[in-house]
Scaffold this motif. Structure first.
Motif, PDB file in Angstrom:
ATOM      1  N   THR A 175       0.823  -1.213   0.000  1.00  0.00           N
ATOM      2  CA  THR A 175       0.000   0.000   0.000  1.00  0.00           C
ATOM      3  C   THR A 175       0.861   1.270   0.000  1.00  0.00           C
ATOM      4  O   THR A 175       0.391   2.343   0.376  1.00  0.00           O
ATOM      5  CB  THR A 175      -0.948   0.028   1.212  1.00  0.00           C
ATOM      6  N   GLU A 176       2.114   1.154  -0.415  1.00  0.00           N
ATOM      7  CA  GLU A 176       2.981   2.337  -0.528  1.00  0.00           C
ATOM      8  C   GLU A 176       2.345   3.366  -1.473  1.00  0.00           C
ATOM      9  O   GLU A 176       1.770   3.020  -2.502  1.00  0.00           O
ATOM     10  CB  GLU A 176       4.350   1.950  -1.086  1.00  0.00           C
ATOM     11  N   ALA A 177       2.503   4.629  -1.117  1.00  0.00           N
ATOM     12  CA  ALA A 177       2.116   5.761  -1.973  1.00  0.00           C
ATOM     13  C   ALA A 177       0.652   5.740  -2.382  1.00  0.00           C
ATOM     14  O   ALA A 177       0.302   6.068  -3.523  1.00  0.00           O
ATOM     15  CB  ALA A 177       3.020   5.828  -3.202  1.00  0.00           C
ATOM     16  N   VAL A 178      -0.201   5.365  -1.455  1.00  0.00           N
ATOM     17  CA  VAL A 178      -1.639   5.446  -1.718  1.00  0.00           C
ATOM     18  C   VAL A 178      -2.056   6.914  -1.749  1.00  0.00           C
ATOM     19  O   VAL A 178      -1.697   7.693  -0.878  1.00  0.00           O
ATOM     20  CB  VAL A 178      -2.424   4.683  -0.627  1.00  0.00           C
ATOM     21  N   ALA A 179      -2.793   7.288  -2.785  1.00  0.00           N
ATOM     22  CA  ALA A 179      -3.249   8.666  -2.927  1.00  0.00           C
ATOM     23  C   ALA A 179      -4.627   8.883  -2.313  1.00  0.00           C
ATOM     24  O   ALA A 179      -4.965   9.993  -1.904  1.00  0.00           O
ATOM     25  CB  ALA A 179      -3.280   9.061  -4.405  1.00  0.00           C
ATOM     26  N   PRO A 237     -15.527   1.453   2.577  1.00  0.00           N
ATOM     27  CA  PRO A 237     -16.732   1.006   1.867  1.00  0.00           C
ATOM     28  C   PRO A 237     -18.009   1.691   2.325  1.00  0.00           C
ATOM     29  O   PRO A 237     -18.882   1.994   1.508  1.00  0.00           O
ATOM     30  CB  PRO A 237     -16.781  -0.498   2.178  1.00  0.00           C
ATOM     31  N   ASP A 238     -18.139   1.961   3.635  1.00  0.00           N
ATOM     32  CA  ASP A 238     -19.370   2.555   4.156  1.00  0.00           C
ATOM     33  C   ASP A 238     -19.606   3.954   3.613  1.00  0.00           C
ATOM     34  O   ASP A 238     -20.743   4.445   3.627  1.00  0.00           O
ATOM     35  CB  ASP A 238     -19.334   2.608   5.686  1.00  0.00           C
ATOM     36  N   ASP A 239     -18.547   4.623   3.177  1.00  0.00           N
ATOM     37  CA  ASP A 239     -18.665   6.002   2.708  1.00  0.00           C
ATOM     38  C   ASP A 239     -18.400   6.114   1.212  1.00  0.00           C
ATOM     39  O   ASP A 239     -17.958   7.151   0.728  1.00  0.00           O
ATOM     40  CB  ASP A 239     -17.682   6.902   3.470  1.00  0.00           C
ATOM     41  N   LEU A 240     -18.654   5.046   0.495  1.00  0.00           N
ATOM     42  CA  LEU A 240     -18.264   5.024  -0.915  1.00  0.00           C
ATOM     43  C   LEU A 240     -19.380   4.503  -1.810  1.00  0.00           C
ATOM     44  O   LEU A 240     -20.062   3.530  -1.487  1.00  0.00           O
ATOM     45  CB  LEU A 240     -17.021   4.128  -1.080  1.00  0.00           C
ATOM     46  N   LYS A 241     -19.548   5.184  -2.934  1.00  0.00           N
ATOM     47  CA  LYS A 241     -20.465   4.737  -3.973  1.00  0.00           C
ATOM     48  C   LYS A 241     -19.789   5.044  -5.309  1.00  0.00           C
ATOM     49  O   LYS A 241     -19.406   6.179  -5.575  1.00  0.00           O
ATOM     50  CB  LYS A 241     -21.811   5.445  -3.884  1.00  0.00           C
ATOM     51  N   ILE A 242     -19.600   4.018  -6.121  1.00  0.00           N
ATOM     52  CA  ILE A 242     -18.908   4.174  -7.399  1.00  0.00           C
ATOM     53  C   ILE A 242     -19.889   3.938  -8.536  1.00  0.00           C
ATOM     54  O   ILE A 242     -20.597   2.920  -8.565  1.00  0.00           O
ATOM     55  CB  ILE A 242     -17.737   3.167  -7.521  1.00  0.00           C
ATOM     56  N   LYS A 243     -19.920   4.881  -9.474  1.00  0.00           N
ATOM     57  CA  LYS A 243     -20.779   4.741 -10.644  1.00  0.00           C
ATOM     58  C   LYS A 243     -19.904   4.587 -11.880  1.00  0.00           C
ATOM     59  O   LYS A 243     -19.016   5.390 -12.129  1.00  0.00           O
ATOM     60  CB  LYS A 243     -21.690   5.958 -10.787  1.00  0.00           C
ATOM     61  N   LEU A 244     -20.161   3.529 -12.641  1.00  0.00           N
ATOM     62  CA  LEU A 244     -19.392   3.243 -13.846  1.00  0.00           C
ATOM     63  C   LEU A 244     -20.312   3.188 -15.053  1.00  0.00           C
ATOM     64  O   LEU A 244     -21.471   2.783 -14.951  1.00  0.00           O
ATOM     65  CB  LEU A 244     -18.661   1.896 -13.704  1.00  0.00           C
ATOM     66  N   ASN A 245     -19.754   3.559 -16.196  1.00  0.00           N
ATOM     67  CA  ASN A 245     -20.466   3.395 -17.454  1.00  0.00           C
ATOM     68  C   ASN A 245     -19.620   2.480 -18.320  1.00  0.00           C
ATOM     69  O   ASN A 245     -18.540   2.869 -18.766  1.00  0.00           O
ATOM     70  CB  ASN A 245     -20.686   4.741 -18.150  1.00  0.00           C
ATOM     71  N   ILE A 246     -20.093   1.254 -18.505  1.00  0.00           N
ATOM     72  CA  ILE A 246     -19.324   0.239 -19.206  1.00  0.00           C
ATOM     73  C   ILE A 246     -19.902   0.045 -20.607  1.00  0.00           C
ATOM     74  O   ILE A 246     -21.096  -0.248 -20.755  1.00  0.00           O
ATOM     75  CB  ILE A 246     -19.366  -1.094 -18.438  1.00  0.00           C
ATOM     76  N   PRO A 247     -19.061   0.225 -21.643  1.00  0.00           N
ATOM     77  CA  PRO A 247     -19.551   0.041 -23.020  1.00  0.00           C
ATOM     78  C   PRO A 247     -20.208  -1.324 -23.206  1.00  0.00           C
ATOM     79  O   PRO A 247     -19.719  -2.342 -22.719  1.00  0.00           O
ATOM     80  CB  PRO A 247     -18.269   0.162 -23.860  1.00  0.00           C
ATOM     81  N   GLU A 248     -21.328  -1.317 -23.884  1.00  0.00           N
ATOM     82  CA  GLU A 248     -22.108  -2.519 -24.213  1.00  0.00           C
ATOM     83  C   GLU A 248     -22.795  -3.133 -23.000  1.00  0.00           C
ATOM     84  O   GLU A 248     -23.495  -4.142 -23.128  1.00  0.00           O
ATOM     85  CB  GLU A 248     -21.224  -3.579 -24.905  1.00  0.00           C
ATOM     86  N   VAL A 263     -11.185   0.778  -0.741  1.00  0.00           N
ATOM     87  CA  VAL A 263     -10.691   0.978  -2.106  1.00  0.00           C
ATOM     88  C   VAL A 263      -9.548   1.977  -2.056  1.00  0.00           C
ATOM     89  O   VAL A 263      -9.655   3.004  -1.381  1.00  0.00           O
ATOM     90  CB  VAL A 263     -11.814   1.503  -3.029  1.00  0.00           C
ATOM     91  N   CYS A 264      -8.454   1.672  -2.732  1.00  0.00           N
ATOM     92  CA  CYS A 264      -7.339   2.616  -2.752  1.00  0.00           C
ATOM     93  C   CYS A 264      -7.002   3.000  -4.180  1.00  0.00           C
ATOM     94  O   CYS A 264      -7.176   2.219  -5.118  1.00  0.00           O
ATOM     95  CB  CYS A 264      -6.116   2.039  -2.037  1.00  0.00           C
ATOM     96  N   VAL A 266      -9.899   3.475   9.887  1.00  0.00           N
ATOM     97  CA  VAL A 266     -10.766   4.627  10.116  1.00  0.00           C
ATOM     98  C   VAL A 266     -10.633   5.680   9.024  1.00  0.00           C
ATOM     99  O   VAL A 266     -11.632   6.250   8.564  1.00  0.00           O
ATOM    100  CB  VAL A 266     -10.442   5.277  11.491  1.00  0.00           C
ATOM    101  N   PHE A 267      -9.407   5.944   8.596  1.00  0.00           N
ATOM    102  CA  PHE A 267      -9.164   7.031   7.632  1.00  0.00           C
ATOM    103  C   PHE A 267      -9.952   6.818   6.349  1.00  0.00           C
ATOM    104  O   PHE A 267     -10.024   5.725   5.809  1.00  0.00           O
ATOM    105  CB  PHE A 267      -7.674   7.124   7.315  1.00  0.00           C
ATOM    106  N   HIS A 268     -10.520   7.917   5.862  1.00  0.00           N
ATOM    107  CA  HIS A 268     -11.272   7.906   4.610  1.00  0.00           C
ATOM    108  C   HIS A 268     -11.017   9.238   3.918  1.00  0.00           C
ATOM    109  O   HIS A 268     -11.331  10.297   4.465  1.00  0.00           O
ATOM    110  CB  HIS A 268     -12.781   7.737   4.874  1.00  0.00           C
ATOM    111  N   GLY A 269     -10.417   9.195   2.733  1.00  0.00           N
ATOM    112  CA  GLY A 269     -10.209  10.443   2.025  1.00  0.00           C
ATOM    113  C   GLY A 269      -8.974  10.432   1.151  1.00  0.00           C
ATOM    114  O   GLY A 269      -8.321   9.409   0.934  1.00  0.00           O
TER     115      GLY A 269
END
Length: 246
Positions: A50-54, A59-70, A85-86, A177-180
């Motif tokens: 997990t070096e250099a994670v930006a 998960p509790d504070d995350l919602k990801i929306k993707l648009n996948i072709p086809e 998620v990192c 705990v950290f989120h951000g």
């Protein structure tokens, strides 16, 4: 609270010849990507996937929306995730690192090179300078150098050789705990709390370009400010001695 005061820096080595190379001024820097190798149960603690994670996103504070072709739109929520998620940037993989154990104190003032400490705080001070025995796995040889003298040599050499570099203490975050997002300048200097026992001072050099080759920087002979010891002798060498204030 006062800023941390770094008193000594310690570099561990698996072979004595590497310790001698360091004392004559040769600093060997691997790339950050080198330290992201897959961790195993036998790892000595220097490998960190997990070096250099930006960004570290719970998960509790995350919602990801993707648009996948086809396929179309797709939404990922906490029920679809096994853990945080990192995100990271490819650029940081090519930075070169030189890592040392730092003997430093936080919350104490220094007066004439001595620590101003109330009797009731001596135990806390001793805890801060105690070296965790897990660090002794890094190598059976250790070189101790006063931080101020070493960093002075280092800064001068880097300036003369036109290296773009930053050196500072690593900060450790609670990955449960950290989120951000982590500020861009701090990304190479943040690690998860499981590594906090390493109390790391890190030099980060941007040599330009993309390479997985190690880098050697010569800062001039520093043997006059160093002492080489067997690593297992360190706990007994670094002890706090108190004396009353006149």
């Amino acid at each position: 609270m006062s800023a941390p005061i770094i008193w000594y820096l310690i570099k561990f080595f698996t072979e004595e010849r590497y310790a001698e190379q360091f004392m004559t001024g040769g600093l060997y820097l691997n790339t950050l990507e080198y330290f992201k190798k897959v961790e195993t149960e036998n790892s000595d603690g220097r490998i960190d996937s997990t070096e250099a994670v930006a960004a570290w996103l719970q998960p509790d504070d995350l919602k990801i929306k993707l648009n996948i072709p086809e396929i179309g739109d797709c939404e990922i929520t906490k029920k679809d995730l096994a853990g945080p998620v990192c995100l990271s940037f490819d650029h940081h993989n090519y930075l070169h690192l030189f890592c040392m154990y730092a003997i430093y104190t936080t919350g104490f003032e220094a007066i004439d090179g001595k620590i101003d400490c109330a009797p009731e705080d001596v135990e806390d001070l001793q805890r801060q300078v105690k070296i965790d025995e897990r660090c002794l796995k890094f190598g059976k040889f250790a070189v101790i150098t006063p931080a101020a003298a070493f960093l002075d040599n280092l800064k001068k050499a880097l300036k003369i050789q036109n290296y773009k570099a930053t050196g500072k203490l690593v900060e450790y975050y609670d990955n449960e705990v950290f989120h951000g997002m982590i500020p861009m300048a701090d990304i190479p200097f943040r690690k998860q709390k499981r590594f906090s026992y390493q109390r790391e001072f890190r030099l980060c050099v941007d040599a330009g370009g993309k390479t997985d080759s190690a880098l050697t920087i010569n800062i001039g002979d520093i043997s006059h400010i160093c002492v080489k010891v067997d690593a297992d002798k360190l706990p007994g060498l670094l002890e706090i001695k108190t004396e009353p204030v006149p």
